[in-house]
Scaffold this active site. Structure first.
Site, PDB file in Angstrom:
ATOM      1  N   HIS A 141      -4.293   1.860  -4.327  1.00 31.09           N
ATOM      2  CA  HIS A 141      -3.518   0.908  -3.512  1.00 31.09           C
ATOM      3  C   HIS A 141      -4.367  -0.169  -2.843  1.00 31.09           C
ATOM      4  CE1 HIS A 141      -0.068   4.084  -3.055  1.00 31.09           C
ATOM      5  NE2 HIS A 141      -0.133   3.544  -4.244  1.00 31.09           N
ATOM      6  N   CYS A 149      -7.319 -14.190  -1.666  1.00 27.89           N
ATOM      7  CA  CYS A 149      -6.778 -15.510  -1.349  1.00 27.89           C
ATOM      8  C   CYS A 149      -5.349 -15.626  -1.889  1.00 27.89           C
ATOM      9  CB  CYS A 149      -7.680 -16.583  -1.976  1.00 27.89           C
ATOM     10  SG  CYS A 149      -7.110 -18.235  -1.575  1.00 27.89           S
ATOM     11  N   CYS A 196     -11.712 -21.616  -0.598  1.00 31.84           N
ATOM     12  CA  CYS A 196     -10.791 -22.766  -0.588  1.00 31.84           C
ATOM     13  C   CYS A 196     -10.139 -22.985   0.773  1.00 31.84           C
ATOM     14  CB  CYS A 196      -9.728 -22.598  -1.667  1.00 31.84           C
ATOM     15  SG  CYS A 196      -8.475 -21.374  -1.235  1.00 31.84           S
ATOM     16  N   CYS A 277      -6.165  20.298   5.687  1.00 31.37           N
ATOM     17  CA  CYS A 277      -7.087  20.329   4.552  1.00 31.37           C
ATOM     18  C   CYS A 277      -8.547  20.283   5.009  1.00 31.37           C
ATOM     19  CB  CYS A 277      -6.764  19.245   3.540  1.00 31.37           C
ATOM     20  SG  CYS A 277      -6.834  17.577   4.184  1.00 31.37           S
TER      21      CYS A 277
END
Ligand code: OAD
Length: 289
Positions: A141, A149, A196, A277
């Site tokens: 993910h 950008c 940019c 866990c």
């Protein structure tokens, strides 16, 4: 392939044989595995203090975390979504790997020494597996420390560990602060692309977006070749990750789940270790911390 009748018999048999907290039985299977796949979710980082998505902790201010993790939310209010991600980056960057992350990293090192393959496929974006020392990590993910950008002609992907990511977020992101008349953030003050100067966005796969093709290919290859799968701290409801363990079962390979929940997410899992866990995983892997 099973006929439907055999399949029902197989299911009942398997459910009856499911091992709850069978550390010795699991260790035998683990020791014999040559290609181990580990699928992790938010629960693996919960003991590091990182909020999970579902259940308690699944909200930021009045917003469900999932509602802010969409391209529509970003288009409508980039400042709000960036403030939410600044908050998550701040937690991730200032948290430490816990015993579950550490046990996985140490077990991977052991596998490498023994010529066995070990891969982590994570739904988490916090980078804690790598900070614990894990090497072979597939981030399904995206990652909180990366920005992309939004300019279609640029799309520059960059790493960014600045905290805050820009000055406008200094001392902001407090989940309790909505309604305190915080000043409105101007879009021009949001994080910009180095190349940019247009707006960047978090490099996260949001709801409704496709996973990166190469990342997905790498994950599939692991799922299709492993001979043991560990499913750790995930609610197993978000696709495509939710189909990985069922696919391993379909291939006839064992699956072991580690989750706070008493009941397994899939009744066909071979082993289930309820509890935190950070405690169950080191014990199951035989790692002393
Ligand atoms: P969830 O928040 O849905 O589930 C967390 C799981 O971890 C639950 O099943 C808990 O029972 C379990 N859990 C919590 N604490 C634990 C602990 N200490 N030890 C073991 N288990 C524990 O998180 P994910 O399954 O990771 O996507 O959610 C999947 C995706 O949905 C996320 O990656 C995120 C989210 O929306 C994006 O942001 C794209």
């Amino acid at each position: 392939m099973f006929t439907p009748k055999q399949s029902i018999f197989h299911s009942i048999n398997k459910m009856a044989n499911r091992k709850i907290s069978d550390f010795a039985g699991f260790k035998k299977v683990l020791d014999g595995a040559k290609n181990i796949a580990v699928l992790t979710g938010a629960g693996v980082s919960a003991e590091s203090g990182i909020p999970v998505f579902r259940g308690a902790g699944g909200f930021w201010r009045t917003h469900r975390s999932q509602d802010l993790a969409t391209p529509q939310a970003f288009a409508a209010n980039p400042a709000l979504v960036w403030e939410f991600y600044h908050y998550r980056r701040n937690i991730a960057f200032t948290s430490l790997p816990n015993n579950a992350h550490k046990a996985l990293a140490l077990y991977e090192a052991q596998c490498l020494r023994e010529g066995r393959r070990f891969s982590i496929i994570t739904q988490n974006v916090d980078g804690l597996h790598q900070r614990a020392g894990s090497i072979n990590v597939i981030e399904l993910h995206g990652a909180l420390h990366k920005v992309k950008c939004t300019n279609p002609k640029c799309r520059f992907l960059d790493e960014n560990y600045d905290n805050p990511i820009c000055e406008v977020f200094r001392n902001r992101g407090d989940p309790a602060a909505e309604g305190y008349n915080l000043p409105v953030i101007d879009k021009k003050d949001l994080p910009k692309c180095k190349k940019c100067q247009k707006l960047v966005r978090p490099y996260i796969v949001w709801f409704g977006e496709n996973l990166d093709f190469k990342v997905m290919q790498a994950a599939r290859e692991v799922v299709e070749t492993c001979d043991l799968c560990l499913v750790i701290g995930t609610s197993s409801v978000v696709y495509p990750a939710a189909m990985f363990a069922p696919r391993v079962l379909e291939r006839g390979m064992p699956v072991a789940e580690f989750n706070l929940n008493e009941e397994p997410a899939d009744e066909m899992f071979d082993f289930h270790f309820p509890g935190k866990c950070g405690t169950t995983l080191p014990k199951a892997l035989g790692i002393e911390l």
